[in-house]
Design a protein around this motif. Structure first.
Motif, PDB file in Angstrom:
ATOM      1  N   ALA A 174      -9.427   2.150 -10.406  1.00  0.00           N
ATOM      2  CA  ALA A 174      -8.398   1.926 -11.425  1.00  0.00           C
ATOM      3  C   ALA A 174      -7.274   1.042 -10.886  1.00  0.00           C
ATOM      4  O   ALA A 174      -6.786   0.145 -11.584  1.00  0.00           O
ATOM      5  N   ALA A 175      -6.867   1.280  -9.654  1.00  0.00           N
ATOM      6  CA  ALA A 175      -5.802   0.473  -9.057  1.00  0.00           C
ATOM      7  C   ALA A 175      -6.291  -0.937  -8.769  1.00  0.00           C
ATOM      8  O   ALA A 175      -5.568  -1.931  -8.985  1.00  0.00           O
ATOM      9  N   PHE A 176      -7.535  -1.077  -8.292  1.00  0.00           N
ATOM     10  CA  PHE A 176      -8.093  -2.398  -7.998  1.00  0.00           C
ATOM     11  C   PHE A 176      -8.140  -3.263  -9.256  1.00  0.00           C
ATOM     12  O   PHE A 176      -7.875  -4.467  -9.204  1.00  0.00           O
ATOM     13  N   LYS A 177      -8.439  -2.658 -10.403  1.00  0.00           N
ATOM     14  CA  LYS A 177      -8.493  -3.415 -11.651  1.00  0.00           C
ATOM     15  C   LYS A 177      -7.114  -3.927 -12.055  1.00  0.00           C
ATOM     16  O   LYS A 177      -6.998  -4.928 -12.761  1.00  0.00           O
ATOM     17  N   VAL A 178      -6.067  -3.240 -11.612  1.00  0.00           N
ATOM     18  CA  VAL A 178      -4.702  -3.657 -11.951  1.00  0.00           C
ATOM     19  C   VAL A 178      -4.260  -4.836 -11.101  1.00  0.00           C
ATOM     20  O   VAL A 178      -3.753  -5.842 -11.611  1.00  0.00           O
ATOM     21  N   HIS A 179      -4.403  -4.733  -9.767  1.00  0.00           N
ATOM     22  CA  HIS A 179      -3.859  -5.772  -8.894  1.00  0.00           C
ATOM     23  C   HIS A 179      -4.902  -6.584  -8.123  1.00  0.00           C
ATOM     24  O   HIS A 179      -4.573  -7.615  -7.526  1.00  0.00           O
ATOM     25  N   GLY A 180      -6.152  -6.138  -8.109  1.00  0.00           N
ATOM     26  CA  GLY A 180      -7.199  -6.907  -7.452  1.00  0.00           C
ATOM     27  C   GLY A 180      -7.150  -6.916  -5.945  1.00  0.00           C
ATOM     28  O   GLY A 180      -7.781  -7.772  -5.306  1.00  0.00           O
ATOM     29  N   LEU A 181      -6.447  -5.982  -5.328  1.00  0.00           N
ATOM     30  CA  LEU A 181      -6.346  -5.916  -3.869  1.00  0.00           C
ATOM     31  C   LEU A 181      -7.348  -4.888  -3.350  1.00  0.00           C
ATOM     32  O   LEU A 181      -7.213  -3.699  -3.616  1.00  0.00           O
ATOM     33  N   SER A 182      -8.323  -5.351  -2.627  1.00  0.00           N
ATOM     34  CA  SER A 182      -9.376  -4.456  -2.141  1.00  0.00           C
ATOM     35  C   SER A 182      -8.998  -3.848  -0.801  1.00  0.00           C
ATOM     36  O   SER A 182      -8.151  -4.384  -0.060  1.00  0.00           O
ATOM     37  N   ALA A 183      -9.642  -2.734  -0.476  1.00  0.00           N
ATOM     38  CA  ALA A 183      -9.415  -2.099   0.818  1.00  0.00           C
ATOM     39  C   ALA A 183      -9.820  -3.035   1.943  1.00  0.00           C
ATOM     40  O   ALA A 183      -9.160  -3.092   3.000  1.00  0.00           O
ATOM     41  N   GLU A 184     -10.899  -3.807   1.745  1.00  0.00           N
ATOM     42  CA  GLU A 184     -11.356  -4.747   2.770  1.00  0.00           C
ATOM     43  C   GLU A 184     -10.296  -5.816   3.046  1.00  0.00           C
ATOM     44  O   GLU A 184     -10.008  -6.144   4.199  1.00  0.00           O
ATOM     45  N   PHE A 185      -9.715  -6.360   1.976  1.00  0.00           N
ATOM     46  CA  PHE A 185      -8.664  -7.376   2.137  1.00  0.00           C
ATOM     47  C   PHE A 185      -7.453  -6.791   2.855  1.00  0.00           C
ATOM     48  O   PHE A 185      -6.906  -7.402   3.788  1.00  0.00           O
ATOM     49  N   LEU A 186      -7.036  -5.608   2.468  1.00  0.00           N
ATOM     50  CA  LEU A 186      -5.815  -5.025   3.013  1.00  0.00           C
ATOM     51  C   LEU A 186      -5.964  -4.573   4.459  1.00  0.00           C
ATOM     52  O   LEU A 186      -4.977  -4.496   5.191  1.00  0.00           O
ATOM     53  N   ARG A 187      -7.189  -4.293   4.878  1.00  0.00           N
ATOM     54  CA  ARG A 187      -7.399  -3.882   6.275  1.00  0.00           C
ATOM     55  C   ARG A 187      -7.020  -4.984   7.260  1.00  0.00           C
ATOM     56  O   ARG A 187      -6.751  -4.721   8.432  1.00  0.00           O
ATOM     57  N   GLY A 188      -6.950  -6.206   6.779  1.00  0.00           N
ATOM     58  CA  GLY A 188      -6.558  -7.314   7.645  1.00  0.00           C
ATOM     59  C   GLY A 188      -5.058  -7.504   7.758  1.00  0.00           C
ATOM     60  O   GLY A 188      -4.602  -8.475   8.383  1.00  0.00           O
ATOM     61  N   HIS A 189      -4.269  -6.602   7.166  1.00  0.00           N
ATOM     62  CA  HIS A 189      -2.805  -6.719   7.198  1.00  0.00           C
ATOM     63  C   HIS A 189      -2.183  -5.539   7.943  1.00  0.00           C
ATOM     64  O   HIS A 189      -2.849  -4.540   8.210  1.00  0.00           O
ATOM     65  N   LYS A 190      -0.907  -5.688   8.256  1.00  0.00           N
ATOM     66  CA  LYS A 190      -0.209  -4.668   9.025  1.00  0.00           C
ATOM     67  C   LYS A 190       0.071  -3.438   8.167  1.00  0.00           C
ATOM     68  O   LYS A 190       0.172  -3.524   6.936  1.00  0.00           O
ATOM     69  N   VAL A 191       0.247  -2.303   8.821  1.00  0.00           N
ATOM     70  CA  VAL A 191       0.668  -1.092   8.122  1.00  0.00           C
ATOM     71  C   VAL A 191       2.172  -1.162   7.908  1.00  0.00           C
ATOM     72  O   VAL A 191       2.879  -1.949   8.560  1.00  0.00           O
ATOM     73  N   ILE A 192       2.685  -0.337   7.011  1.00  0.00           N
ATOM     74  CA  ILE A 192       4.102  -0.436   6.643  1.00  0.00           C
ATOM     75  C   ILE A 192       5.031  -0.120   7.814  1.00  0.00           C
ATOM     76  O   ILE A 192       6.143  -0.657   7.902  1.00  0.00           O
ATOM     77  N   ALA A 193       4.583   0.706   8.755  1.00  0.00           N
ATOM     78  CA  ALA A 193       5.421   1.021   9.917  1.00  0.00           C
ATOM     79  C   ALA A 193       5.772  -0.236  10.709  1.00  0.00           C
ATOM     80  O   ALA A 193       6.850  -0.314  11.321  1.00  0.00           O
ATOM     81  N   GLU A 194       4.876  -1.232  10.694  1.00  0.00           N
ATOM     82  CA  GLU A 194       5.116  -2.477  11.422  1.00  0.00           C
ATOM     83  C   GLU A 194       5.976  -3.460  10.637  1.00  0.00           C
ATOM     84  O   GLU A 194       6.470  -4.445  11.202  1.00  0.00           O
ATOM     85  N   GLU A 195       6.142  -3.227   9.357  1.00  0.00           N
ATOM     86  CA  GLU A 195       6.875  -4.160   8.500  1.00  0.00           C
ATOM     87  C   GLU A 195       8.211  -3.615   8.004  1.00  0.00           C
ATOM     88  O   GLU A 195       9.012  -4.358   7.451  1.00  0.00           O
ATOM     89  N   ILE A 196       8.436  -2.327   8.199  1.00  0.00           N
ATOM     90  CA  ILE A 196       9.583  -1.691   7.545  1.00  0.00           C
ATOM     91  C   ILE A 196      10.926  -2.259   7.989  1.00  0.00           C
ATOM     92  O   ILE A 196      11.853  -2.395   7.187  1.00  0.00           O
ATOM     93  N   ASP A 197      11.048  -2.611   9.270  1.00  0.00           N
ATOM     94  CA  ASP A 197      12.335  -3.134   9.737  1.00  0.00           C
ATOM     95  C   ASP A 197      12.678  -4.454   9.061  1.00  0.00           C
ATOM     96  O   ASP A 197      13.832  -4.675   8.659  1.00  0.00           O
ATOM     97  N   GLY A 198      11.690  -5.329   8.903  1.00  0.00           N
ATOM     98  CA  GLY A 198      11.943  -6.599   8.231  1.00  0.00           C
ATOM     99  C   GLY A 198      12.295  -6.404   6.774  1.00  0.00           C
ATOM    100  O   GLY A 198      13.163  -7.104   6.233  1.00  0.00           O
ATOM    101  N   PHE A 199      11.642  -5.443   6.125  1.00  0.00           N
ATOM    102  CA  PHE A 199      11.935  -5.149   4.723  1.00  0.00           C
ATOM    103  C   PHE A 199      13.367  -4.638   4.563  1.00  0.00           C
ATOM    104  O   PHE A 199      14.126  -5.129   3.721  1.00  0.00           O
ATOM    105  N   LEU A 200      13.743  -3.675   5.394  1.00  0.00           N
ATOM    106  CA  LEU A 200      15.080  -3.098   5.286  1.00  0.00           C
ATOM    107  C   LEU A 200      16.160  -4.127   5.613  1.00  0.00           C
ATOM    108  O   LEU A 200      17.236  -4.123   5.008  1.00  0.00           O
ATOM    109  N   GLU A 201      15.860  -4.998   6.542  1.00  0.00           N
ATOM    110  CA  GLU A 201      16.820  -6.054   6.869  1.00  0.00           C
ATOM    111  C   GLU A 201      16.988  -7.003   5.692  1.00  0.00           C
ATOM    112  O   GLU A 201      18.102  -7.442   5.389  1.00  0.00           O
ATOM    113  N   PHE A 202      15.899  -7.312   5.001  1.00  0.00           N
ATOM    114  CA  PHE A 202      15.988  -8.241   3.873  1.00  0.00           C
ATOM    115  C   PHE A 202      16.791  -7.645   2.722  1.00  0.00           C
ATOM    116  O   PHE A 202      17.637  -8.335   2.142  1.00  0.00           O
TER     117      PHE A 202
END
Length: 223
Positions: free
Chosen positions: A52-80
């Motif tokens: 159901a979620a894939f039909k909404v945004h088209g982001l597959s688990a396979e595609f997302l496995r190639g990206h960082k987890v939120i713990a690695e990105e949170i500092d940049g997000f909070l700074e922005f």
């Protein structure tokens, strides 16, 4: 005034049931005009992607496995986002997910008072009308033809335009190209000699003749 227009995509509807954020998109506004500064990340949710979620945004688990987890990105997000207001369409949903992720990381959560909910704004302005992003784009004549699926950054860009319409209209547009368009050049006013206002001899004579016709005027009565 700095504001951040924000959108997320997720694996579902409930972080309490294990759903996670998979995409964050942010647009920086300064005095309601996009500065061109953005924040955009895909995130590995470390779980499967429901159909159901894939039909909404088209982001597959396979595609997302190639990206960082939120713990690695949170500092940049909070700074922005800094300490500035967050403009969000259906703020309860996105804030719920953001705060769930922050709580998992042992970080302070974001107060709801920081959020500006454009769904609530639209419902107050157009009672009874649809308040989803596509409906508001149609109402305001905003081109959303690229929105074949939900995407956090694209949706944040569209929401920035919708938000500006909701607060009063795109009087200066959503670009910096015409930022000097409202500069007013002063023009010296033309001066004219004052017109005479004193009554002429003929006007005074006509007035005296008129007054003589008045029977027993007040100014001639004795007190």
């Amino acid at each position: 005034m700095r504001e951040i227009v924000l959108d997320t995509e997720t694996t579902g509807f409930e972080p309490s049931e294990g759903d996670r954020i998979v995409e964050i998109g942010c647009i920086e506004l300064f005095n309601h005009i996009p500065t061109g500064e953005t924040y955009h990340r895909y995130l590995n949710p470390e779980r499967d992607m429901p159909d159901a979620a894939f039909k909404v945004h088209g982001l597959s688990a396979e595609f997302l496995r190639g990206h960082k987890v939120i713990a690695e990105e949170i500092d940049g997000f909070l700074e922005f986002i800094g300490e500035d207001p967050l403009v969000i369409h259906n703020a309860q949903f996105d804030m719920k997910f953001l705060n769930a992720e922050l709580a998992l990381l042992g970080r302070p959560t974001l107060p709801m008072t920081r959020s500006i909910d454009t769904v609530s704004m639209a419902r107050r302005k157009f009672p009874g009308a649809q308040a989803n992003l596509d409906a508001l784009c149609r109402r305001f004549g905003i081109d959303n033809s690229a929105r074949t699926k939900h995407g956090a950054l694209l949706d944040a860009e569209l929401l920035a335009e919708v938000y500006l319409e909701l607060i009063g209209g795109r009087q200066r547009g959503l670009s910096l190209e015409d930022s000097n368009a409202d500069i007013v050049t002063s023009v010296a006013a033309e001066t004219r000699a004052p017109r005479p206002h004193e009554a002429s001899e003929a006007e005074r004579a006509a007035h005296a003749a008129f007054v003589e016709k008045i029977t027993d005027p007040l100014w001639r009565q004795s007190r």
